[in-house]
Design an enzyme around this catalytic site. Sequence first.
Site, short mmCIF file in Angstrom:
data_model
loop_
_atom_site.label_atom_id
_atom_site.label_comp_id
_atom_site.label_asym_id
_atom_site.label_seq_id
_atom_site.Cartn_x
_atom_site.Cartn_y
_atom_site.Cartn_z
CE1 TYR A 20 -5.76 -3.60 7.40
CE2 TYR A 20 -4.35 -5.18 6.28
CZ TYR A 20 -4.52 -3.96 6.91
OH TYR A 20 -3.45 -3.10 7.05
N GLY A 77 -6.61 -12.13 2.67
CA GLY A 77 -7.22 -12.73 3.86
C GLY A 77 -6.30 -12.65 5.06
CB THR A 98 -0.90 -0.03 1.26
OG1 THR A 98 -1.81 -1.11 1.09
CG2 THR A 98 -1.65 1.26 1.45
C1 LIG Z 1 5.07 -0.03 2.63
C2 LIG Z 1 4.39 -1.35 2.86
C3 LIG Z 1 3.07 -1.52 2.48
C4 LIG Z 1 2.43 -2.77 2.63
N1 LIG Z 1 1.15 -2.93 2.17
C5 LIG Z 1 0.62 -4.18 2.11
C6 LIG Z 1 -0.59 -4.42 1.41
O1 LIG Z 1 -1.20 -3.52 0.81
N2 LIG Z 1 -1.07 -5.68 1.39
C7 LIG Z 1 -0.42 -6.72 2.01
O2 LIG Z 1 -0.88 -7.86 1.95
N3 LIG Z 1 0.75 -6.52 2.66
C8 LIG Z 1 1.28 -5.29 2.70
N4 LIG Z 1 2.50 -5.09 3.30
C9 LIG Z 1 3.20 -6.24 3.90
C10 LIG Z 1 4.18 -6.84 2.91
O3 LIG Z 1 3.52 -7.33 1.75
C11 LIG Z 1 5.01 -7.97 3.56
O4 LIG Z 1 4.15 -9.02 3.92
C12 LIG Z 1 5.80 -7.50 4.77
O5 LIG Z 1 6.38 -6.23 4.56
C13 LIG Z 1 6.93 -8.48 5.12
O6 LIG Z 1 7.78 -8.65 4.02
P1 LIG Z 1 9.28 -8.01 3.98
O7 LIG Z 1 9.99 -8.51 5.22
O8 LIG Z 1 9.86 -8.52 2.71
O9 LIG Z 1 9.13 -6.51 4.02
C14 LIG Z 1 3.14 -3.84 3.21
C15 LIG Z 1 4.47 -3.66 3.61
C16 LIG Z 1 5.10 -2.45 3.43
C17 LIG Z 1 6.53 -2.31 3.84
#
Ligand SMILES: Cc1cc2nc3c(=O)[nH]c(=O)nc-3n(C[C@H](O)[C@H](O)[C@H](O)COP(=O)(O)O)c2cc1C
Length: 356
Positions: free
Chosen positions: A181, A177, A27
Amino acid sequence: MSDSIIFSPFQVKSFTLKNRIGVAPMTRMSSSGDNIPRQDVFDFLIRRAKNGAAIVYTEAIVTDYESAQGYPGQARIVTQRQIESWKPVVRAIQKEGSIAIMQIFHCGRMAWPEINPANRVIAPSAITPKQINPMTGEPYLVPDVMTQFDIDHVIVGFAETAKGAIEAGFDGIEIHGAHGYLINNFLSSYSNERTDAYGGSVENRFRFAHEVIQAVKKVIPDDRLLTFRISNWGVADMEVSLFNSKAEYQEIIKMLSKEPIDVVSVSTYGYKDNAFGTDQNMAEITREVTDLPLMICGQIYDRPSAEDALKNADIVLSAKSLLLNPNWVEDVRSKKRLSLYKPEEASVAYTDEPLP
Ligand SMILES: Cc1cc2nc3c(=O)[nH]c(=O)nc-3n(C[C@H](O)[C@H](O)[C@H](O)COP(=O)(O)O)c2cc1C
């Protein structure tokens, strides 16, 4: 593990993914009144495809104009203008040989009513997260308990949004899911105390997810992908295990596996973390009970962590590494030494600073 695993193809339905790396949904809160993301946010997605990611997920797209929105500046895809805005983005991603999947969500009890046209918060039960809402500095509002009318209305919103994504040319839809949320609110007894057909037993708590999946499946052509994201953690009260036990979680995964979905995407805080007091991580626990292709996400930040995560999953998704490093896929390919980003570093995602 040989070079060929991360950069080997993977077949899912008629799609041959060129490697095992995907951009996790993120997001960005960049839209103004039109619910269309800023051009630099679109460009960001295209650049990640150009860098070699096999899959590009969009940010979570809000499914209705009543109560689905959780954060300011989120996007929708139900008007012709909104649909048209995504078409060139999808085409550009596909031109790179990558696939584009739109994630769709209703934020449930995480809603911020001021930014939702109906000024309501709805959820399976009138229970709030215990922590303060960091967006408002106030406690979360007590949700209205969803009536059958609300449930049916929200499901229509998921289907209409999926139709918009298909019209824009997306290769797939992801039903969100996870993360505390709405769908997750129904799945978890932490937020679902209903005594009707949508609460109580695991089967009843799964009913809403089932109805959303069925409604979305009906409106997407057979050749498109349908993925489902799940997690045992939520963005509020993050330390809480949303499922009561490994057995309960696995029961839900078994039910999901009977649904017409093509992939299960498991979101973790850290892919390696053991879950439910066992010595297994979420990917191992998931894989034990499903034959569906499995995506895993959470602190996969360099080649060794990607290789390690792929021992128990088919595809790795990365969020922060792909957010902050436009060359991440190529850096993984060239075995560059990389470090883990801190969550605070990701806050740049929400500024109007264009990301490289
Ligand atoms: C800026 C940002 C926005 C995110 N928005 C979403 C989202 O819209 N939908 C979602 O399922 N996860 C969202 N996440 C979670 C990520 O998809 C991911 O599951 C989480 O950051 C862990 O992965 P990473 O360790 O590679 O950052 C967001 C994460 C970040 C950093």
